[in-house]
Design a protein around this motif. Structure first.
Motif, PDB file in Angstrom:
ATOM      1  N   HIS A   1      -2.978   7.555   8.343  1.00  0.00           N
ATOM      2  CA  HIS A   1      -2.115   6.411   8.055  1.00  0.00           C
ATOM      3  C   HIS A   1      -0.709   6.594   8.612  1.00  0.00           C
ATOM      4  O   HIS A   1      -0.193   5.731   9.317  1.00  0.00           O
TER       5      HIS A   1
ATOM      6  N   LEU B   1       7.640  -0.863  -8.361  1.00  0.00           N
ATOM      7  CA  LEU B   1       7.180   0.350  -7.674  1.00  0.00           C
ATOM      8  C   LEU B   1       8.347   1.046  -6.970  1.00  0.00           C
ATOM      9  O   LEU B   1       8.476   2.271  -7.020  1.00  0.00           O
TER      10      LEU B   1
ATOM     11  N   MET C   1      -1.201   1.510 -14.314  1.00  0.00           N
ATOM     12  CA  MET C   1      -0.932   2.290 -13.112  1.00  0.00           C
ATOM     13  C   MET C   1      -2.086   3.266 -12.851  1.00  0.00           C
ATOM     14  O   MET C   1      -2.563   3.383 -11.721  1.00  0.00           O
TER      15      MET C   1
ATOM     16  N   PHE D   1      -7.537   1.532  -6.224  1.00  0.00           N
ATOM     17  CA  PHE D   1      -6.818   1.492  -4.955  1.00  0.00           C
ATOM     18  C   PHE D   1      -7.352   2.512  -3.954  1.00  0.00           C
ATOM     19  O   PHE D   1      -7.428   2.248  -2.747  1.00  0.00           O
TER      20      PHE D   1
ATOM     21  N   MET E   1      10.520   2.915  -9.221  1.00  0.00           N
ATOM     22  CA  MET E   1       9.886   4.065  -9.833  1.00  0.00           C
ATOM     23  C   MET E   1       9.986   5.326  -8.973  1.00  0.00           C
ATOM     24  O   MET E   1       9.865   6.441  -9.470  1.00  0.00           O
ATOM     25  N   MET E   2      10.223   5.144  -7.676  1.00  0.00           N
ATOM     26  CA  MET E   2      10.233   6.289  -6.750  1.00  0.00           C
ATOM     27  C   MET E   2      11.459   7.182  -6.950  1.00  0.00           C
ATOM     28  O   MET E   2      12.498   6.724  -7.406  1.00  0.00           O
TER      29      MET E   2
ATOM     30  N   ILE F   1       0.837  -1.203   0.000  1.00  0.00           N
ATOM     31  CA  ILE F   1       0.000   0.000   0.000  1.00  0.00           C
ATOM     32  C   ILE F   1       0.872   1.253   0.000  1.00  0.00           C
ATOM     33  O   ILE F   1       0.652   2.186  -0.769  1.00  0.00           O
ATOM     34  N   GLU F   2       1.890   1.251   0.834  1.00  0.00           N
ATOM     35  CA  GLU F   2       2.773   2.419   0.889  1.00  0.00           C
ATOM     36  C   GLU F   2       3.583   2.553  -0.395  1.00  0.00           C
ATOM     37  O   GLU F   2       3.792   3.665  -0.895  1.00  0.00           O
ATOM     38  N   ALA F   3       4.014   1.429  -0.940  1.00  0.00           N
ATOM     39  CA  ALA F   3       4.763   1.469  -2.204  1.00  0.00           C
ATOM     40  C   ALA F   3       3.897   2.089  -3.296  1.00  0.00           C
ATOM     41  O   ALA F   3       4.358   2.908  -4.096  1.00  0.00           O
ATOM     42  N   MET F   4       2.641   1.712  -3.309  1.00  0.00           N
ATOM     43  CA  MET F   4       1.696   2.221  -4.301  1.00  0.00           C
ATOM     44  C   MET F   4       1.566   3.742  -4.167  1.00  0.00           C
ATOM     45  O   MET F   4       1.602   4.463  -5.155  1.00  0.00           O
ATOM     46  N   PHE F   5       1.430   4.206  -2.952  1.00  0.00           N
ATOM     47  CA  PHE F   5       1.279   5.640  -2.707  1.00  0.00           C
ATOM     48  C   PHE F   5       2.505   6.427  -3.182  1.00  0.00           C
ATOM     49  O   PHE F   5       2.392   7.387  -3.951  1.00  0.00           O
ATOM     50  N   PHE F   6       3.674   6.002  -2.749  1.00  0.00           N
ATOM     51  CA  PHE F   6       4.893   6.739  -3.098  1.00  0.00           C
ATOM     52  C   PHE F   6       5.207   6.643  -4.590  1.00  0.00           C
ATOM     53  O   PHE F   6       5.640   7.625  -5.201  1.00  0.00           O
ATOM     54  N   ALA F   7       4.987   5.464  -5.158  1.00  0.00           N
ATOM     55  CA  ALA F   7       5.308   5.295  -6.579  1.00  0.00           C
ATOM     56  C   ALA F   7       4.372   6.124  -7.448  1.00  0.00           C
ATOM     57  O   ALA F   7       4.798   6.719  -8.433  1.00  0.00           O
ATOM     58  N   TYR F   8       3.111   6.188  -7.070  1.00  0.00           N
ATOM     59  CA  TYR F   8       2.171   6.939  -7.895  1.00  0.00           C
ATOM     60  C   TYR F   8       2.523   8.419  -7.899  1.00  0.00           C
ATOM     61  O   TYR F   8       2.374   9.101  -8.909  1.00  0.00           O
TER      62      TYR F   8
ATOM     63  N   THR G   1      12.175  10.068  -1.889  1.00  0.00           N
ATOM     64  CA  THR G   1      10.972   9.362  -1.466  1.00  0.00           C
ATOM     65  C   THR G   1      11.317   7.952  -1.033  1.00  0.00           C
ATOM     66  O   THR G   1      10.811   7.458  -0.024  1.00  0.00           O
TER      67      THR G   1
ATOM     68  N   TYR H   1      10.347   5.745   2.253  1.00  0.00           N
ATOM     69  CA  TYR H   1       9.650   4.471   2.106  1.00  0.00           C
ATOM     70  C   TYR H   1      10.413   3.337   2.787  1.00  0.00           C
ATOM     71  O   TYR H   1       9.837   2.552   3.538  1.00  0.00           O
TER      72      TYR H   1
ATOM     73  N   TYR I   1      -4.595   2.617  -9.659  1.00  0.00           N
ATOM     74  CA  TYR I   1      -4.544   3.569  -8.555  1.00  0.00           C
ATOM     75  C   TYR I   1      -5.930   4.110  -8.236  1.00  0.00           C
ATOM     76  O   TYR I   1      -6.262   4.334  -7.076  1.00  0.00           O
TER      77      TYR I   1
ATOM     78  N   MET J   1      -6.107  -5.176  -1.681  1.00  0.00           N
ATOM     79  CA  MET J   1      -4.726  -5.548  -1.968  1.00  0.00           C
ATOM     80  C   MET J   1      -4.542  -7.057  -1.787  1.00  0.00           C
ATOM     81  O   MET J   1      -3.880  -7.710  -2.588  1.00  0.00           O
TER      82      MET J   1
END
Lengths: 166, 166
Positions: free
Chosen positions: B56, B147, B27, B34, B150-151, A24-31, B155, B159, B31, B128
């Motif tokens: 969170h 993912l 993606m 998500f 990609m950051m 979930i966190e990976a998804m947030f940061f990557a997006y 970031t 993470y 998202y 998820m």
DNA sequence: GAGTTTACGTCAGCCTTGTTGACTTTCCAA
DNA sequence: TTGGAAAGTCAACAAGGCTGACGTAAACTC
């Protein structure tokens, strides 16, 4: 809860709450990274993410109608219309009246629209390419599989129709 | 362009522009799914996505400061402050004045805050988990790898610090 | 041919969440 | 002890979602 924590015992450790949270966190940061490059380019032209989405999907399906685009983007027509109007005014998008059905507007990118779309997608692809290369082909296959499994059924229909030839 | 289209020839077909485009669209659609479950819950309570993010990360790092949270969320302090204020007013978050440095506010979830956070993360984990289960453990590993690649470097630091024990 | 439905556009107004600018309080170092 | 930096707050603005109501033209249906 239901099944987090200790995990069944077999090979299900990838389904623990902890693993899910990392995803979930990976998804947030990557997006956030994923959108940052286009965002920078758009800011220069005084556009936003909504303009990018419209340009992208008109580019993907030239001649698509407003209703079609609404279904893909999942926003209200008022919201889309605002964006579309500025793009038409600025000469990036052309809205041609339909042949068979004159109520429809078939959307096309102009030369200018194509140029901006290209600039945006080049930036986005560059980041994606770097990530793909770093992770390798097997990882990429898994990446796509998980993302596809995450979509709603309706959305997945749109996605698959785009994915495999129009 | 640089290297799309025909691909080098070896095993680089996963780096074609076409493959990258599919990843980009996946993606986008994933998202949206998500965030949809939490969004529905938040709407009931008259909160938005920004509230979810604050809950969170305060949950993840109890006692964290506003500045710390700012670095993780990547927004301006004014933006975060607005969200934080409503959460404090509504009794979901407690902002304790720092011991050593009285300028700092150490953030904690109250019982109510914990309850809402739980509700939100349960919903997000459920989706998820279903996606993970459908895709399988190897796919999940690849998903996370891509993912993370990609950051942005900055970031990724945040993470990873969260990922591997605080 | 009349009435209904569809596709699209528009006006008005609301909300969330991002932004910048100006300000207070607190700490620390010269 | 004073001046700068850091933490946090208040105010105002913009983008882009949303709902609701309404208008127009074209197509379809009975």
């Amino acid at each position: 809860m239901a099944e987090g924590g200790a995990a069944g015992g077999e090979g299900l450790l990838y389904l623990t709450d902890d693993q899910l949270r990392k995803g979930i966190e990976a998804m947030f940061f990557a997006y956030r990274a994923f959108t940052s490059d286009p965002d920078r380019i758009l800011a220069v032209h005084d556009y936003g993410r909504a303009h990018h989405r419209a340009l992208h999907f008109i580019h993907r399906s030239p001649g698509t109608t407003v209703t079609n685009l609404l279904a893909i983007l999942g926003v209200t027509k008022q919201s889309l219309n605002r964006v579309l109007r500025t793009l038409v005014e600025d000469g990036l998008v052309e809205a041609r009246i339909g042949h068979a059905d004159r109520r429809e507007r078939h959307l096309h990118l102009t030369a200018g629209g194509l140029a901006l779309e290209r600039q945006l997608s080049d930036a986005q692809r560059a980041r994606m390419r770097a990530a793909y290369r770093a992770a390798g082909p097997e990882a990429v296959a898994g990446f796509r599989l998980v993302l596809e499994a995450m979509m709603d059924a309706d959305t997945r229909r749109h996605y698959l129709r785009l994915r495999d030839g129009t």
